[in-house]
Design a protein around this motif. Structure first.
Motif, PDB file in Angstrom:
ATOM      1  N   LEU A  13     -43.306  34.830  -4.451  1.00  0.00           N
ATOM      2  CA  LEU A  13     -43.559  33.410  -4.178  1.00  0.00           C
ATOM      3  C   LEU A  13     -42.734  32.923  -2.985  1.00  0.00           C
ATOM      4  O   LEU A  13     -43.206  32.101  -2.189  1.00  0.00           O
ATOM      5  CB  LEU A  13     -43.254  32.566  -5.413  1.00  0.00           C
ATOM      6  CG  LEU A  13     -44.179  32.758  -6.616  1.00  0.00           C
ATOM      7  CD1 LEU A  13     -43.821  31.760  -7.728  1.00  0.00           C
ATOM      8  CD2 LEU A  13     -45.635  32.600  -6.224  1.00  0.00           C
ATOM      9  N   THR A  14     -41.520  33.434  -2.861  1.00  0.00           N
ATOM     10  CA  THR A  14     -40.686  33.067  -1.715  1.00  0.00           C
ATOM     11  C   THR A  14     -41.304  33.565  -0.416  1.00  0.00           C
ATOM     12  O   THR A  14     -41.341  32.848   0.594  1.00  0.00           O
ATOM     13  CB  THR A  14     -39.269  33.648  -1.868  1.00  0.00           C
ATOM     14  OG1 THR A  14     -38.709  33.186  -3.096  1.00  0.00           O
ATOM     15  CG2 THR A  14     -38.376  33.207  -0.719  1.00  0.00           C
ATOM     16  N   TYR A  15     -41.805  34.793  -0.431  1.00  0.00           N
ATOM     17  CA  TYR A  15     -42.451  35.342   0.769  1.00  0.00           C
ATOM     18  C   TYR A  15     -43.708  34.545   1.127  1.00  0.00           C
ATOM     19  O   TYR A  15     -43.949  34.245   2.296  1.00  0.00           O
ATOM     20  CB  TYR A  15     -42.801  36.809   0.550  1.00  0.00           C
ATOM     21  CG  TYR A  15     -41.620  37.744   0.538  1.00  0.00           C
ATOM     22  CD1 TYR A  15     -40.390  37.352   1.043  1.00  0.00           C
ATOM     23  CD2 TYR A  15     -41.730  39.032   0.017  1.00  0.00           C
ATOM     24  CE1 TYR A  15     -39.302  38.211   1.025  1.00  0.00           C
ATOM     25  CE2 TYR A  15     -40.657  39.900   0.006  1.00  0.00           C
ATOM     26  CZ  TYR A  15     -39.435  39.482   0.508  1.00  0.00           C
ATOM     27  OH  TYR A  15     -38.367  40.344   0.503  1.00  0.00           O
ATOM     28  N   LEU A  16     -44.497  34.205   0.117  1.00  0.00           N
ATOM     29  CA  LEU A  16     -45.709  33.424   0.374  1.00  0.00           C
ATOM     30  C   LEU A  16     -45.356  32.032   0.906  1.00  0.00           C
ATOM     31  O   LEU A  16     -46.044  31.505   1.791  1.00  0.00           O
ATOM     32  CB  LEU A  16     -46.538  33.304  -0.912  1.00  0.00           C
ATOM     33  CG  LEU A  16     -47.210  34.588  -1.398  1.00  0.00           C
ATOM     34  CD1 LEU A  16     -47.881  34.356  -2.755  1.00  0.00           C
ATOM     35  CD2 LEU A  16     -48.232  35.089  -0.379  1.00  0.00           C
ATOM     36  N   SER A  34     -45.920  25.248   0.515  1.00  0.00           N
ATOM     37  CA  SER A  34     -44.590  25.859   0.432  1.00  0.00           C
ATOM     38  C   SER A  34     -43.764  25.204  -0.666  1.00  0.00           C
ATOM     39  O   SER A  34     -43.037  25.882  -1.403  1.00  0.00           O
ATOM     40  CB  SER A  34     -43.864  25.732   1.776  1.00  0.00           C
ATOM     41  OG  SER A  34     -44.482  26.506   2.770  1.00  0.00           O
ATOM     42  N   GLY A  35     -43.876  23.873  -0.779  1.00  0.00           N
ATOM     43  CA  GLY A  35     -43.134  23.167  -1.813  1.00  0.00           C
ATOM     44  C   GLY A  35     -43.551  23.584  -3.211  1.00  0.00           C
ATOM     45  O   GLY A  35     -42.711  23.761  -4.103  1.00  0.00           O
ATOM     46  N   ALA A  84     -41.170  25.614  -5.933  1.00  0.00           N
ATOM     47  CA  ALA A  84     -40.824  24.978  -7.207  1.00  0.00           C
ATOM     48  C   ALA A  84     -40.734  25.987  -8.349  1.00  0.00           C
ATOM     49  O   ALA A  84     -40.033  25.743  -9.335  1.00  0.00           O
ATOM     50  CB  ALA A  84     -41.856  23.902  -7.543  1.00  0.00           C
ATOM     51  N   PHE A  85     -41.416  27.110  -8.202  1.00  0.00           N
ATOM     52  CA  PHE A  85     -41.478  28.056  -9.320  1.00  0.00           C
ATOM     53  C   PHE A  85     -40.949  29.445  -8.977  1.00  0.00           C
ATOM     54  O   PHE A  85     -40.924  30.314  -9.843  1.00  0.00           O
ATOM     55  CB  PHE A  85     -42.921  28.171  -9.818  1.00  0.00           C
ATOM     56  CG  PHE A  85     -43.470  26.889 -10.383  1.00  0.00           C
ATOM     57  CD1 PHE A  85     -43.110  26.470 -11.652  1.00  0.00           C
ATOM     58  CD2 PHE A  85     -44.312  26.086  -9.642  1.00  0.00           C
ATOM     59  CE1 PHE A  85     -43.594  25.285 -12.179  1.00  0.00           C
ATOM     60  CE2 PHE A  85     -44.809  24.896 -10.151  1.00  0.00           C
ATOM     61  CZ  PHE A  85     -44.438  24.491 -11.430  1.00  0.00           C
ATOM     62  N   ASP A  86     -40.508  29.671  -7.736  1.00  0.00           N
ATOM     63  CA  ASP A  86     -40.090  31.035  -7.384  1.00  0.00           C
ATOM     64  C   ASP A  86     -38.852  31.476  -8.155  1.00  0.00           C
ATOM     65  O   ASP A  86     -38.754  32.625  -8.592  1.00  0.00           O
ATOM     66  CB  ASP A  86     -39.870  31.167  -5.869  1.00  0.00           C
ATOM     67  CG  ASP A  86     -38.786  30.233  -5.335  1.00  0.00           C
ATOM     68  OD1 ASP A  86     -38.285  29.387  -6.107  1.00  0.00           O
ATOM     69  OD2 ASP A  86     -38.474  30.336  -4.132  1.00  0.00           O
ATOM     70  N   GLY A 113     -32.345  37.644  -3.459  1.00  0.00           N
ATOM     71  CA  GLY A 113     -33.260  36.561  -3.808  1.00  0.00           C
ATOM     72  C   GLY A 113     -32.704  35.201  -3.423  1.00  0.00           C
ATOM     73  O   GLY A 113     -33.431  34.346  -2.901  1.00  0.00           O
ATOM     74  N   ALA A 114     -31.402  35.000  -3.670  1.00  0.00           N
ATOM     75  CA  ALA A 114     -30.774  33.720  -3.334  1.00  0.00           C
ATOM     76  C   ALA A 114     -30.753  33.500  -1.824  1.00  0.00           C
ATOM     77  O   ALA A 114     -31.041  32.402  -1.338  1.00  0.00           O
ATOM     78  CB  ALA A 114     -29.355  33.677  -3.893  1.00  0.00           C
ATOM     79  N   GLN A 115     -30.421  34.544  -1.077  1.00  0.00           N
ATOM     80  CA  GLN A 115     -30.326  34.411   0.381  1.00  0.00           C
ATOM     81  C   GLN A 115     -31.704  34.226   1.014  1.00  0.00           C
ATOM     82  O   GLN A 115     -31.878  33.396   1.911  1.00  0.00           O
ATOM     83  CB  GLN A 115     -29.634  35.647   0.980  1.00  0.00           C
ATOM     84  CG  GLN A 115     -28.189  35.827   0.553  1.00  0.00           C
ATOM     85  CD  GLN A 115     -27.313  34.655   0.967  1.00  0.00           C
ATOM     86  OE1 GLN A 115     -27.509  34.059   2.030  1.00  0.00           O
ATOM     87  NE2 GLN A 115     -26.345  34.321   0.129  1.00  0.00           N
ATOM     88  N   ILE A 116     -32.680  34.998   0.554  1.00  0.00           N
ATOM     89  CA  ILE A 116     -34.018  34.891   1.149  1.00  0.00           C
ATOM     90  C   ILE A 116     -34.641  33.542   0.817  1.00  0.00           C
ATOM     91  O   ILE A 116     -35.417  32.992   1.614  1.00  0.00           O
ATOM     92  CB  ILE A 116     -34.923  36.056   0.676  1.00  0.00           C
ATOM     93  CG1 ILE A 116     -36.075  36.285   1.672  1.00  0.00           C
ATOM     94  CG2 ILE A 116     -35.477  35.826  -0.706  1.00  0.00           C
ATOM     95  CD1 ILE A 116     -35.654  36.859   2.979  1.00  0.00           C
ATOM     96  N   ASP A 117     -34.297  32.985  -0.333  1.00  0.00           N
ATOM     97  CA  ASP A 117     -34.814  31.671  -0.703  1.00  0.00           C
ATOM     98  C   ASP A 117     -34.291  30.601   0.251  1.00  0.00           C
ATOM     99  O   ASP A 117     -35.046  29.726   0.695  1.00  0.00           O
ATOM    100  CB  ASP A 117     -34.427  31.342  -2.143  1.00  0.00           C
ATOM    101  CG  ASP A 117     -35.006  30.015  -2.603  1.00  0.00           C
ATOM    102  OD1 ASP A 117     -36.241  29.919  -2.715  1.00  0.00           O
ATOM    103  OD2 ASP A 117     -34.232  29.074  -2.827  1.00  0.00           O
TER     104      ASP A 117
END
Length: 237
Positions: free
Chosen positions: A17-20, A49-50, A54-56, A74-78
């Motif tokens: 979801l973050t990548y999308l 994107s929002g 919201a759910f990633d 995951g935290a950094q890429i987010d």
């Protein structure tokens, strides 16, 4: 060793979801900055994107055996994704407003006088300030992760310091909807909102982290904004 193991990074469902969301934000920036699209088109990608953002985190936490590397990645890429989607994209939409609807359309196209030229410089500086504020906000958020975890353990509630950058996905679409229905040129108002929201990003105040109920309310509001922006975009094509 197969090809997938030769690539750095994480590629499982916890970051999809973050990548999308990042791809959506990048497309929004491209169509607003190159002139192949419209500010309202960029706004649609901002809201997409929002929604994904919201759910990633909730999707990522469903994997119980995540390694420390996967959690940190995951935290950094987010945060990097948030900078693109909620930092750069809203500023790009504002610049597209100048080009398409703003009072300084001719200035952007190269026909300017001194007063208008300086006004555009000020507005572009506001856009740059907004991006910088989002960057500072996200860096602060990452730097205080341990402090927030300790606070949550003590108080049972996690707080954000400053306005979360993801609120841009609701604030700026609403600004453009108001712009459309008032039939007035609110380009200056949009940049004023960029400045105000940028200040709130770096403000030293606490906001409780929203729960699922608040997130769902935000999603419903965003859905209405999304539908309104689709109709507006169709009318302007």
């Amino acid at each position: 060793m197969d090809k997938e193991k030769k690539m750095i990074g994480v590629y499982d469902y916890t970051v999809i979801l973050t990548y999308l969301s990042t791809v959506s934000g990048a497309i929004g920036i491209i169509i607003t900055m190159t002139g192949i699209g419209h500010p309202y088109g960029g706004t649609l990608f901002l809201m997409i994107s929002g929604l994904l953002d919201a759910f990633d985190g909730r999707v990522a936490r469903t994997k119980k055996n995540r390694s420390d590397f996967e959690k940190e990645f995951g935290a950094q890429i987010d945060s990097l994704s948030d900078l693109i989607c909620f930092g750069v994209l809203p500023a790009s939409i504002g610049i597209a407003q100048l080009r398409v609807n703003g009072a300084f359309k001719d200035v952007i196209r190269g026909s300017m006088n001194t007063a208008k030229g300086w006004t555009v410089v000020i507005l572009l500086s506001i856009a740059a300030f907004y991006i910088l504020s989002a960057l500072v906000r996200l860096a602060y958020f990452n730097s205080t992760a341990a402090e927030r975890a300790e606070q949550k353990e003590k108080l049972g509630v996690e707080y954000f310091t400053g306005l979360p950058v993801t609120t841009a996905a609701l604030i700026f679409p609403l600004t453009l909807i108001i712009h459309y229905f008032t039939r007035a040129d609110l380009t200056f108002f949009y940049f004023w909102m960029l400045f105000l929201v940028g200040m709130l990003f770096i403000g030293n105040f606490k906001i409780p982290k929203p729960g699922l109920k608040v997130i769902c309310i935000g999603v419903v509001i965003g859905l209405f904004e999304f539908i309104a922006n689709i109709f507006i975009l169709i009318e302007n094509i």
